[in-house]
Scaffold this motif. Structure first.
Motif, PDB file in Angstrom:
ATOM      1  N   GLY A  39       0.788  -1.221   0.000  1.00  0.00           N
ATOM      2  CA  GLY A  39       0.000   0.000   0.000  1.00  0.00           C
ATOM      3  C   GLY A  39       0.821   1.272   0.000  1.00  0.00           C
ATOM      4  N   LEU A  40       2.029   1.198  -0.511  1.00  0.00           N
ATOM      5  CA  LEU A  40       2.926   2.352  -0.505  1.00  0.00           C
ATOM      6  C   LEU A  40       2.850   3.127  -1.814  1.00  0.00           C
ATOM      7  CD1 LEU A  40       6.046   0.645   1.075  1.00  0.00           C
ATOM      8  CD2 LEU A  40       4.510   2.271   2.176  1.00  0.00           C
ATOM      9  N   PRO A  41       3.255   4.393  -1.793  1.00  0.00           N
ATOM     10  CA  PRO A  41       3.325   5.154  -3.044  1.00  0.00           C
ATOM     11  C   PRO A  41       4.439   4.619  -3.930  1.00  0.00           C
ATOM     12  CG  PRO A  41       4.248   6.424  -1.222  1.00  0.00           C
ATOM     13  CD  PRO A  41       3.653   5.175  -0.633  1.00  0.00           C
ATOM     14  N   GLN A  42       4.494   5.087  -5.155  1.00  0.00           N
ATOM     15  CA  GLN A  42       5.545   4.711  -6.103  1.00  0.00           C
ATOM     16  C   GLN A  42       6.904   5.045  -5.508  1.00  0.00           C
ATOM     17  OE1 GLN A  42       5.237   3.326  -9.278  1.00  0.00           O
ATOM     18  NE2 GLN A  42       7.451   3.185  -9.189  1.00  0.00           N
ATOM     19  N   GLY A  43       7.846   4.103  -5.550  1.00  0.00           N
ATOM     20  CA  GLY A  43       9.193   4.351  -5.059  1.00  0.00           C
ATOM     21  C   GLY A  43      10.117   4.793  -6.180  1.00  0.00           C
ATOM     22  N   TYR A  44      11.163   5.527  -5.834  1.00  0.00           N
ATOM     23  CA  TYR A  44      12.109   6.046  -6.813  1.00  0.00           C
ATOM     24  C   TYR A  44      13.526   5.605  -6.454  1.00  0.00           C
ATOM     25  CZ  TYR A  44       8.071   8.769  -8.055  1.00  0.00           C
ATOM     26  OH  TYR A  44       6.800   9.130  -8.426  1.00  0.00           O
ATOM     27  N   VAL A  45      14.200   4.994  -7.431  1.00  0.00           N
ATOM     28  CA  VAL A  45      15.537   4.433  -7.224  1.00  0.00           C
ATOM     29  C   VAL A  45      16.527   5.502  -6.775  1.00  0.00           C
ATOM     30  CG1 VAL A  45      17.487   3.302  -8.359  1.00  0.00           C
ATOM     31  CG2 VAL A  45      15.164   2.501  -8.806  1.00  0.00           C
ATOM     32  N   ALA A  46      16.560   6.650  -7.461  1.00  0.00           N
ATOM     33  CA  ALA A  46      17.545   7.690  -7.137  1.00  0.00           C
ATOM     34  C   ALA A  46      17.360   8.204  -5.711  1.00  0.00           C
ATOM     35  CB  ALA A  46      17.456   8.842  -8.136  1.00  0.00           C
ATOM     36  N   ALA A  47      16.123   8.427  -5.311  1.00  0.00           N
ATOM     37  CA  ALA A  47      15.861   8.894  -3.934  1.00  0.00           C
ATOM     38  C   ALA A  47      16.247   7.810  -2.930  1.00  0.00           C
ATOM     39  CB  ALA A  47      14.392   9.272  -3.778  1.00  0.00           C
ATOM     40  N   TYR A  92       7.614  -4.371   3.280  1.00  0.00           N
ATOM     41  CA  TYR A  92       6.892  -4.968   4.406  1.00  0.00           C
ATOM     42  C   TYR A  92       7.796  -5.072   5.639  1.00  0.00           C
ATOM     43  CZ  TYR A  92       4.316  -8.292   7.237  1.00  0.00           C
ATOM     44  OH  TYR A  92       3.665  -8.899   8.280  1.00  0.00           O
ATOM     45  N   ALA A  93       9.037  -5.471   5.432  1.00  0.00           N
ATOM     46  CA  ALA A  93       9.977  -5.586   6.556  1.00  0.00           C
ATOM     47  C   ALA A  93      10.205  -4.223   7.209  1.00  0.00           C
ATOM     48  CB  ALA A  93      11.300  -6.183   6.084  1.00  0.00           C
ATOM     49  N   LEU A  94      10.423  -3.195   6.399  1.00  0.00           N
ATOM     50  CA  LEU A  94      10.637  -1.854   6.957  1.00  0.00           C
ATOM     51  C   LEU A  94       9.399  -1.337   7.686  1.00  0.00           C
ATOM     52  CD1 LEU A  94      12.734  -0.196   4.099  1.00  0.00           C
ATOM     53  CD2 LEU A  94      13.509  -0.731   6.428  1.00  0.00           C
ATOM     54  N   GLN A  95       8.224  -1.589   7.119  1.00  0.00           N
ATOM     55  CA  GLN A  95       6.988  -1.187   7.792  1.00  0.00           C
ATOM     56  C   GLN A  95       6.843  -1.916   9.125  1.00  0.00           C
ATOM     57  OE1 GLN A  95       4.329  -2.088   4.465  1.00  0.00           O
ATOM     58  NE2 GLN A  95       3.629   0.038   4.527  1.00  0.00           N
ATOM     59  N   SER A  96       7.216  -3.179   9.153  1.00  0.00           N
ATOM     60  CA  SER A  96       7.112  -3.979  10.380  1.00  0.00           C
ATOM     61  C   SER A  96       8.081  -3.494  11.445  1.00  0.00           C
ATOM     62  CB  SER A  96       7.359  -5.455  10.072  1.00  0.00           C
ATOM     63  OG  SER A  96       6.359  -5.945   9.199  1.00  0.00           O
ATOM     64  N   ARG A 102       7.918  -6.168  14.164  1.00  0.00           N
ATOM     65  CA  ARG A 102       9.182  -6.887  13.952  1.00  0.00           C
ATOM     66  C   ARG A 102      10.223  -6.111  14.731  1.00  0.00           C
ATOM     67  NH1 ARG A 102      11.299  -8.717   7.958  1.00  0.00           N
ATOM     68  NH2 ARG A 102      13.121  -9.872   8.657  1.00  0.00           N
ATOM     69  N   ASP A 103      11.120  -6.820  15.404  1.00  0.00           N
ATOM     70  CA  ASP A 103      12.045  -6.126  16.305  1.00  0.00           C
ATOM     71  C   ASP A 103      13.495  -6.488  16.021  1.00  0.00           C
ATOM     72  OD1 ASP A 103      12.617  -4.416  18.520  1.00  0.00           O
ATOM     73  OD2 ASP A 103      12.941  -6.194  19.750  1.00  0.00           O
ATOM     74  N   HIS A 104      14.324  -5.467  15.970  1.00  0.00           N
ATOM     75  CA  HIS A 104      15.769  -5.612  15.876  1.00  0.00           C
ATOM     76  C   HIS A 104      16.352  -4.321  16.440  1.00  0.00           C
ATOM     77  CE1 HIS A 104      19.790  -5.430  14.012  1.00  0.00           C
ATOM     78  NE2 HIS A 104      19.745  -6.737  14.155  1.00  0.00           N
ATOM     79  N   VAL A 105      17.374  -4.420  17.257  1.00  0.00           N
ATOM     80  CA  VAL A 105      17.910  -3.257  17.947  1.00  0.00           C
ATOM     81  C   VAL A 105      18.184  -2.094  16.988  1.00  0.00           C
ATOM     82  CG1 VAL A 105      19.854  -2.403  19.306  1.00  0.00           C
ATOM     83  CG2 VAL A 105      18.870  -4.639  19.815  1.00  0.00           C
ATOM     84  N   MET A 106      18.921  -2.346  15.930  1.00  0.00           N
ATOM     85  CA  MET A 106      19.286  -1.275  14.999  1.00  0.00           C
ATOM     86  C   MET A 106      18.144  -0.923  14.044  1.00  0.00           C
ATOM     87  SD  MET A 106      22.441  -0.271  15.543  1.00  0.00           S
ATOM     88  CE  MET A 106      23.196   0.317  14.064  1.00  0.00           C
ATOM     89  N   MET A 107      17.538  -1.934  13.426  1.00  0.00           N
ATOM     90  CA  MET A 107      16.533  -1.675  12.399  1.00  0.00           C
ATOM     91  C   MET A 107      15.284  -1.000  12.956  1.00  0.00           C
ATOM     92  SD  MET A 107      17.707  -2.237   9.470  1.00  0.00           S
ATOM     93  CE  MET A 107      16.151  -1.913   8.670  1.00  0.00           C
ATOM     94  N   GLN A 118       9.617   7.240   2.005  1.00  0.00           N
ATOM     95  CA  GLN A 118      10.998   6.810   2.214  1.00  0.00           C
ATOM     96  C   GLN A 118      11.116   5.287   2.173  1.00  0.00           C
ATOM     97  OE1 GLN A 118      11.436   8.992   5.900  1.00  0.00           O
ATOM     98  NE2 GLN A 118      12.850  10.457   4.950  1.00  0.00           N
ATOM     99  N   ILE A 119      10.157   4.600   2.745  1.00  0.00           N
ATOM    100  CA  ILE A 119      10.162   3.132   2.691  1.00  0.00           C
ATOM    101  C   ILE A 119      10.022   2.670   1.240  1.00  0.00           C
ATOM    102  CG2 ILE A 119       8.808   1.060   3.264  1.00  0.00           C
ATOM    103  CD1 ILE A 119       8.366   2.294   6.051  1.00  0.00           C
ATOM    104  N   ALA A 120       9.140   3.302   0.490  1.00  0.00           N
ATOM    105  CA  ALA A 120       8.960   2.947  -0.924  1.00  0.00           C
ATOM    106  C   ALA A 120      10.252   3.187  -1.702  1.00  0.00           C
ATOM    107  CB  ALA A 120       7.811   3.747  -1.531  1.00  0.00           C
ATOM    108  N   ASP A 121      10.913   4.313  -1.457  1.00  0.00           N
ATOM    109  CA  ASP A 121      12.158   4.640  -2.165  1.00  0.00           C
ATOM    110  C   ASP A 121      13.280   3.664  -1.813  1.00  0.00           C
ATOM    111  OD1 ASP A 121      10.837   6.829  -3.293  1.00  0.00           O
ATOM    112  OD2 ASP A 121      11.723   8.281  -1.900  1.00  0.00           O
ATOM    113  N   LEU A 122      13.458   3.384  -0.530  1.00  0.00           N
ATOM    114  CA  LEU A 122      14.511   2.445  -0.112  1.00  0.00           C
ATOM    115  C   LEU A 122      14.268   1.046  -0.659  1.00  0.00           C
ATOM    116  CD1 LEU A 122      15.073   3.553   3.587  1.00  0.00           C
ATOM    117  CD2 LEU A 122      16.792   3.576   1.755  1.00  0.00           C
TER     118      LEU A 122
END
Length: 142
Positions: A39-47, A92-96, A102-107, A118-122
């Motif tokens: 359900g994310l907007p269009q992502g852009y490679v350069a961004a 999905y992982a970034l949204q989680s 979803r849990d990870h100390v750094m992420m 930003q999630i869509a772009d990454l």
């Protein structure tokens, strides 16, 4: 009902079912500005590339600091290779991580402040990278 009457209405029923099925296939998406199953907007490679190289405020690390150039050379064997991974999976992982399911100390810290764009772009950027992912199909056979 006789067999003759049954055969007489069968073509009409079949035609109605076919029309319903075809009309369902020809519908356009409800919101074409969203490009992923997440359900994310269009992502852009350069961004996404720019973000992947920028140090995050939460940890002082960039994506490539931990996942390596193009997401294919993690600094730790427990960190995933993300270059060439499916865009929807990465999103999905970034949204989680962002929503805490979803849990990870750094992420979790890195993703907490990410916007949907930003999630869509990454995820679009890392999905566009060359893949070093390994297909293990049949590897258990000798």
């Amino acid at each position: 009902m006789t067999i003759r009457k049954t055969f007489a209405i069968a073509p009409a029923v079949l035609a109605a079912v076919a029309m319903i099925a075809l009309s369902a296939c020809s519908q356009t998406p409800a919101d074409p500005s969203h490009s992923s199953s997440a359900g994310l907007p269009q992502g852009y490679v350069a961004a996404g590339e720019q973000m992947a190289n920028a140090k995050g405020a939460a940890t002082g690390q960039s994506c490539i600091d931990c996942h390596g150039a193009d997401g294919n050379a993690p600094i730790d064997t427990t960190y995933p290779v993300i270059g060439g991974q499916y865009q929807d999976y990465l999103a999905y992982a970034l949204q989680s991580y962002r929503d805490g399911s979803r849990d990870h100390v750094m992420m979790s810290m890195q993703a907490k402040a990410l916007t949907d764009q930003q999630i869509a772009d990454l995820s679009t950027y890392f999905a566009s990278r060359p893949s070093n992912l390994v297909n293990l199909t049949g590897s258990h056979k000798k």
